[in-house]
Write an enzyme that holds these catalytic residues in place. Structure first.
Site, PDB file in Angstrom:
ATOM      1  N   SER A   1       8.436  -4.710  -3.961  1.00  0.00           N
ATOM      2  CA  SER A   1       6.987  -4.734  -4.052  1.00  0.00           C
ATOM      3  C   SER A   1       6.501  -5.911  -4.903  1.00  0.00           C
ATOM      4  O   SER A   1       6.662  -7.055  -4.516  1.00  0.00           O
ATOM      5  CB  SER A   1       6.500  -3.385  -4.593  1.00  0.00           C
ATOM      6  OG  SER A   1       5.114  -3.254  -4.513  1.00  0.00           O
TER       7      SER A   1
ATOM      8  N   HIS B   1       7.104   3.372   0.858  1.00  0.00           N
ATOM      9  CA  HIS B   1       7.198   2.311  -0.152  1.00  0.00           C
ATOM     10  C   HIS B   1       8.201   2.636  -1.259  1.00  0.00           C
ATOM     11  O   HIS B   1       8.932   1.756  -1.730  1.00  0.00           O
ATOM     12  CB  HIS B   1       5.806   2.077  -0.756  1.00  0.00           C
ATOM     13  CG  HIS B   1       5.659   0.790  -1.491  1.00  0.00           C
ATOM     14  ND1 HIS B   1       5.586  -0.431  -0.842  1.00  0.00           N
ATOM     15  CD2 HIS B   1       5.557   0.511  -2.818  1.00  0.00           C
ATOM     16  CE1 HIS B   1       5.448  -1.402  -1.736  1.00  0.00           C
ATOM     17  NE2 HIS B   1       5.434  -0.853  -2.944  1.00  0.00           N
TER      18      HIS B   1
END
Length: 440
Positions: free
Chosen positions: A201, A406
């Site tokens: 990320s 995620h």
């Protein structure tokens, strides 16, 4: 990018102020995240009362309790791995902590965490479920970064973290100062000329920035692997990021007005509330997991809910409000560019009324992109936009599991089988191409 405690605070406001029967629900659009009927939990003398068909487990694994409070160094040491602490000072004065699972003489690999996260993310799930441990067992010298402002990197040569000036940074400074200095330190310490880089990320964001602004560092990268890569957020589905984008001006004004510079500080209230919501002995474990999904996407099967107390013991690990605003700006503009100060300050700072875009064409290191269909933050369409801009993508992989989200890239129950084993093969292949021996 982990924003779950922000939403947890909203849930806190929904709790009944006294011991009484209450309906707790959270609905975003057409998504009903949870809807329970219960009496308020025991907090400052209040007791939990739930429907008779709900079973509360009163036994908490002592390992989980302990791990939620241990530092990254002590977690590594507890499970019998060689742990080391290292310190790096950036050119602009921030003092960063590096954690290492040391295998002296082996090829170094640098792991860089995401937003509101820390080095703990690579090891806190335990030896059988932590990517940091796996890489060590595969013969690598594992280094885990901590960017400015997080739990382990809150010192400065001049400012304290209680001063506004300390928090005057975004992920731009991390890419320009933190990561280059960290890479130099590792290579100087190990006497290697190159290292592997794995970012999750925001850990990918800062790499693109480093390549854009300091392209000479691309020669120091053996292979970069991007987990849930973020640069463009045009198709982002995260309600929290989209809120920051939609109301960026109002949010910015209010934060400046009340003098809030750190986003979700790790104070006693946040710690107490997170433990209340996510303790595995409470009915609210289901609530906590769904609040996490509000930010990242839904995939309950890959989340080990038993480990939630450990997760909230280490997150949020710290971020600046300016950092959060920058993500909102990227979402709103649809561009991957530097911080927008407004047209007047932009002209003074950038000699242009709009901030400059990052030069992704300078990111010439070999890159692998790993992404998933159910990632609300790194949507496949945005990853493809990034892929078209990067000049040396040698591998890209859509995880073969439709619900992968995620957080699953680092915490997923089946992350090794679905992703990590493939990553290791790619690392070996690139080492062969570069005639590097990783055996020790």
């Amino acid at each position: 990018m982990l924003l779950k405690p922000f939403v947890l605070f909203i849930v806190c406001l929904c709790l009944a102020p006294q011991e009484s029967q209450a309906d707790l629900s959270f609905i975003f659009g057409n998504i009903s995240l949870f809807n329970f009927n219960f009496k308020t939990p025991k907090l400052l003398g209040r007791s939990i009362t739930v429907n008779s068909n709900v079973k509360i487990d009163s036994d908490v694994d002592p390992n989980i309790q302990e791990d939620s409070h241990l530092s990254t160094y002590n977690l590594i040491k507890k499970y019998g791995y060689p742990a080391e602490n290292h310190s790096v000072t950036t050119d602009d004065g921030y003092i960063l902590t590096l954690h290492r699972i040391a295998r002296h003489g082996a090829t170094p690999v640098l792991l860089v965490h995401g937003l509101l996260d820390s080095s703990a993310t690579w090891v806190m799930m335990g030896p059988n479920k932590g990517l940091g441990y796996l890489l060590y067992e595969q013969g690598y010298d594992v280094w885990m970064a901590n960017v400015r402002g997080n739990t382990y990197s809150r010192k400065h040569v001049k400012y304290t973290h209680s001063q506004a000036k300390y928090w005057d940074f975004t992920f731009h400074e991390m890419g320009v100062y933190d990561i280059p200095k960290t890479i130099d330190y590792i290579l100087d310490t190990t006497s290697f000329k190159q290292l592997h880089y794995i970012g999750h990320s925001q850990g990918t964001v800062v790499f693109w920035i480093m390549g854009s602004e300091k392209p000479e560092y691309m020669d120091k990268i053996l292979f970069m692997q991007a987990l849930a890569p973020v640069a463009y957020l045009k198709h982002c589905k995260s309600p929290v990021v989209n809120f920051l984008a939609e109301f960026h001006t109002s949010v910015s004004f209010v934060l400046r007005l009340i003098g809030v510079h750190e986003f979700l500080p790790k104070n006693e209230f946040i710690v107490m509330f997170n433990q209340l919501i996510c303790d595995e002995t409470t009915i609210t474990k289901e609530i906590c997991s769904n609040v996490i999904f509000l930010t990242t996407g839904f995939d309950k099967l890959q989340l080990n809910e038993t480990m939630l107390p450990v997760v909230v013991g280490h997150a949020p690990a710290g971020a600046s409000t300016k950092q959060m605003q920058h993500f909102g700006q990227v979402r709103r503009s649809g561009e991957f560019r530097q911080f927008d100060y407004g047209w007047l300050r932009n002209h003074w700072r950038y000699n242009n009324i709009t901030p400059p875009a990052y030069k992704l064409e300078n990111v010439k290191a070999k890159v692998a992109l790993y992404y998933s269909q159910n990632d609300w933050l790194a949507q496949p369409a945005d990853v493809q936009s990034l892929r078209r801009r990067l000049p040396n993508v040698v591998h890209h992989y859509l995880v073969d599991y439709p619900e992968f989200n995620h957080l699953d890239f680092i915490w997923g129950v089946d992350a090794r089988e679905l992703l990590w084993d493939s990553m290791l093969k790619q690392m070996r292949a690139n080492e062969i191409d570069n005639n590097i021996d990783t055996t020790n």
